[in-house]
Design a protein around this motif. Structure first.
Motif, short mmCIF file in Angstrom:
data_model
loop_
_atom_site.label_atom_id
_atom_site.label_comp_id
_atom_site.label_asym_id
_atom_site.label_seq_id
_atom_site.Cartn_x
_atom_site.Cartn_y
_atom_site.Cartn_z
N SER A 148 0.81 -1.22 0.00
CA SER A 148 0.00 0.00 0.00
C SER A 148 0.85 1.26 0.00
O SER A 148 0.31 2.37 -0.16
CB SER A 148 -0.92 0.02 1.23
N VAL A 149 2.16 1.13 0.17
CA VAL A 149 3.03 2.29 0.36
C VAL A 149 3.97 2.50 -0.83
O VAL A 149 4.78 1.63 -1.15
CB VAL A 149 3.88 2.16 1.64
N VAL A 150 3.84 3.65 -1.44
CA VAL A 150 4.79 4.11 -2.46
C VAL A 150 5.49 5.33 -1.90
O VAL A 150 4.83 6.30 -1.51
CB VAL A 150 4.09 4.51 -3.77
N VAL A 151 6.79 5.30 -1.81
CA VAL A 151 7.53 6.49 -1.40
C VAL A 151 7.95 7.25 -2.66
O VAL A 151 8.58 6.68 -3.56
CB VAL A 151 8.76 6.15 -0.55
N GLY A 152 7.57 8.51 -2.72
CA GLY A 152 7.92 9.34 -3.85
C GLY A 152 9.24 10.06 -3.62
O GLY A 152 9.37 10.85 -2.68
N LEU A 153 10.22 9.77 -4.46
CA LEU A 153 11.51 10.44 -4.40
C LEU A 153 11.69 11.28 -5.65
O LEU A 153 11.68 10.76 -6.77
CB LEU A 153 12.65 9.43 -4.30
N ASP A 154 11.84 12.57 -5.46
CA ASP A 154 12.10 13.49 -6.57
C ASP A 154 13.57 13.85 -6.53
O ASP A 154 14.09 14.27 -5.49
CB ASP A 154 11.25 14.75 -6.43
N TYR A 159 20.35 13.90 -6.31
CA TYR A 159 20.06 14.29 -4.92
C TYR A 159 18.56 14.57 -4.76
O TYR A 159 17.90 15.07 -5.69
CB TYR A 159 20.87 15.52 -4.53
N VAL A 160 18.06 14.26 -3.59
CA VAL A 160 16.63 14.38 -3.34
C VAL A 160 16.22 15.85 -3.24
O VAL A 160 16.85 16.65 -2.54
CB VAL A 160 16.24 13.64 -2.04
N ALA A 161 15.16 16.20 -3.97
CA ALA A 161 14.62 17.56 -3.94
C ALA A 161 13.43 17.58 -2.98
O ALA A 161 12.66 16.62 -2.88
CB ALA A 161 14.18 17.99 -5.33
N VAL A 162 13.28 18.70 -2.30
CA VAL A 162 12.19 18.84 -1.32
C VAL A 162 11.49 20.17 -1.53
O VAL A 162 11.90 21.00 -2.35
CB VAL A 162 12.74 18.76 0.13
N GLU A 163 10.41 20.36 -0.77
CA GLU A 163 9.65 21.62 -0.81
C GLU A 163 9.23 21.98 -2.23
O GLU A 163 9.51 23.07 -2.73
CB GLU A 163 10.46 22.77 -0.19
N GLY A 164 8.54 21.00 -2.87
CA GLY A 164 8.05 21.27 -4.21
C GLY A 164 9.15 21.53 -5.22
O GLY A 164 8.97 22.33 -6.15
#
Length: 265
Positions: A148-154, A159-164
């Protein structure tokens, strides 16, 4: 060895098992009651804006989609689930057809995730909340099951982007992916920001690094423009790919892509 087992043994040369049933997940991004496609995720950059997202979603099912990728952009941008009635309609109409539903956008708590899963969604995409509070991955996994869990990594430049996507962290996507696998994530949705929404093709290298580092399925997103892009993602071990702009701007049809992938087992 029978053909089924033979197919399941196919590897990509790096020890990563290739999914013979590689899935194309049509994106149904909702904003203000419409189905939209944004350029680089920027509000106001709509290249596509269609009425009645529920009908759009069901049209993808009619064309062969087995899984729908729903994103509530209003939830993501404003924290308000303005599209709740549309999401419920899509779920109620798609589930009797044995269609899988994964949904993200604006999930900010365990309660938000639980509500969507209780509505009938099969998977929730935990992105910002997973990075801020990794424990939520374990909580949802233990309560509703790992799948049931998908972790979204942008990711940008690995490198991981955060805050939209406005900030790039110092954390490598590969390392973050491994940690979420240990916490109980069933899938990783990996979005390559460098190619997202530009219709200039995929760069498979960041996705390949991740598929070779984790055992759970990786769903690729960002840049798919041609059926050849799908072949490349399949080859490097991605479980499937989210496709949005390429389908909406008629770069290829879903039917042709499904047929081509089946003939390329």
């Amino acid at each position: 060895m029978d053909s089924k087992n033979k197919k399941n043994k196919i590897e990509n040369g790096h020890g990563k098992r290739i999914n013979p049933d590689f899935e194309i997940l049509p994106a149904v991004d909702m904003k203000n009651g419409k189905c939209v496609q944004l350029v680089q995720g920027i509000p106001g950059s709509e290249m596509v804006s269609l009425d009645n997202p529920a009908e759009v979603a069901l049209s993808w099912v009619a064309r062969g989609a087995k899984t729908l990728h729903l994103v509530d952009l209003d939830g993501a941008f404003e924290g308000k689930r303005k599209n709740a009635s549309i999401i419920e309609e899509i779920i109620s109409r798609a589930k009797p057809l044995d269609i899988q539903i994964q949904i993200g956008g604006g999930i900010r708590s365990f309660e938000d995730a639980a509500k969507l899963l209780n509505w009938g969604a099969d998977r929730v995409i935990l992105s910002t909340i997973a990075l801020k509070n990794p424990k939520i991955v374990r909580d949802v996994s233990e309560s509703f099951g790992k799948k049931s869990v998908v972790v979204g990594l942008d990711s940008k430049n690995g490198y991981v982007a955060v805050e939209g996507w406005t900030e790039i962290s110092t954390k490598k996507a590969v390392d973050v992916g491994k940690s979420f696998e240990e916490l109980g994530a069933g899938y990783i949705l990996f979005t390559n920001i460098d190619t997202e929404g530009l219709l200039k093709g995929v760069d498979v290298r960041p996705t390949q690094e991740l598929t070779e580092s984790v055992q759970i399925p990786v769903i690729a997103s960002g840049g798919v423009t041609t059926i050849d892009d799908l072949f490349e993602l399949k080859k490097i071990g991605a479980w499937g790919a989210v496709v949005g702009s390429a389908l909406y701007t008629h770069k290829f049809t879903l039917e042709d892509a499904i047929a081509a992938l089946k003939s390329n087992v």
